[in-house]
Design an enzyme around this catalytic site. Structure first.
Site: not given
Length: 342
Positions: A22, A18, A20, A158
């Protein structure tokens, strides 16, 4: 299964990652719409500052320091929400990190750590949230990626983690639906966004990494998340590029492979020498309380494709209006001699 999702102003929302990108953008937008918030991240100082910022605006906010890769930490988040607010209505699994470099060069320890956050963090959050939401009803929103649907060189782990998130999310949704549980499960698939993604990633390359264009604003992803909190939608692509890449990979995989080989190696590299490799957020929190890094080049502040996906009635009305305007222009334009409008 009858899904009854509340309006944002009536909800308690849990948001991981929360502080950073998006997550931060979503938290601020949800606060503006009156949600009560449970903010989750590893950076306690940043959490305190964000909670203070939103509380000053009149929002009810708590924060919980947690590493989503640790199941017990995630259980503490759920318990904190229950203790303070009596429960929660939406759980957003947003926390994540990346690694740039060829897969063979990356240590196994780092690869496992990425999966611990990106995949197991989603699994922990989803299973713990579902246990509560089966009784209460609500939404689980998992942040995947456009690379949930296709390969990506130089960010192989990723991409693999986001493939895993997609497989888990789709399977878990089916199981909840078969049980007729009143839980909406949505997968958000963003294209490249101007967040702190590159700044937080670990880099094995000799040069600084970058995200390939086009780049979109994190606000588009936040709007998609808030839409999914109120309206069930199976998945939402953030940015038309994300949908195009997914469709191409599905219908023309070798064409997509050729494109990736030709463009994605150089488009993920800058000419600047790489900074100290220890400067990353893989194991410890890095720079926080920034929604955007300020990436060079144009950033798209809106996406017509995503707007159509989450606001179909508005877009349909706009297209109908455009059609009427064109029809009116056509009928009013000067006609050649001897012709009448049909």
């Amino acid at each position: 299964m009858k899904l009854q999702l509340k309006k944002i102003a009536e909800q308690v929302m849990v948001i991981t990652g929360a502080t950073s990108g998006i997550g931060l953008t979503t938290a601020r937008k949800a606060a503006q719409r009156g949600a009560r918030l449970v903010l989750v991240a590893r950076n306690e100082d940043a959490l305190r500052q964000l909670a203070f910022e939103l509380t000053k605006r009149g929002n009810e906010v708590i924060h919980v320091v947690a590493d989503v890769g640790i199941e017990e930490d995630v259980r503490k988040v759920a318990q904190a929400a229950i203790d303070r607010f009596g429960g929660f209505d939406t759980w957003v699994n947003n926390a994540g990190v990346s690694i740039f470099g060829r897969t063979e060069d990356i240590s196994m320890e780092d690869q496992r750590r990425l999966f611990q956050t990106n995949f197991w963090g989603v699994v922990h959050g989803s299973l713990i949230a579902a246990k509560h939401l089966r009784q209460r009803g609500g939404a689980i929103i998992n942040i995947g990626s456009e690379v949930s649907d296709h390969a990506l060189p130089l960010q192989g782990m990723y991409a693999a983690s986001k493939h895993a998130v997609k497989g888990f999310t789709d399977s878990f949704r089916l199981e909840l639906e078969e049980d007729k549980a009143p839980v909406a499960v949505t997968l958000i698939k963003p294209a490249a966004l101007d967040t702190m993604f590159v700044e937080h990633a670990k880099n094995y390359m000799a040069v600084e990494p970058r995200l390939p264009p086009p780049i979109y604003a994190p606000d588009i992803a936040a709007d998609a998340i808030l839409y999914a909190a109120e309206n069930f939608k199976r998945d939402i692509f953030v940015g038309g590029t994300a949908k195009l890449a997914s469709s191409t990979a599905h219908y023309a995989p070798r064409t997509m492979d050729s494109y990736m080989k030709r463009f994605m190696f150089r488009q993920q590299k800058t000419s600047a020498p790489a900074r100290d490799r220890t400067q990353n957020s893989l194991y410890h929190p890095g720079p926080d309380l920034l929604e955007r890094q300020g990436l060079p080049g144009p950033v798209f502040e809106s996406s017509l494709y995503t707007s159509a996906a989450i606001r179909p009635r508005i877009v349909t009305a706009m297209m109908f209006g455009v059609g009427l305007a064109i029809a009116a222009w056509w009928r009013m334009r000067p006609q050649p001699s001897g012709m009448r409008p049909g």
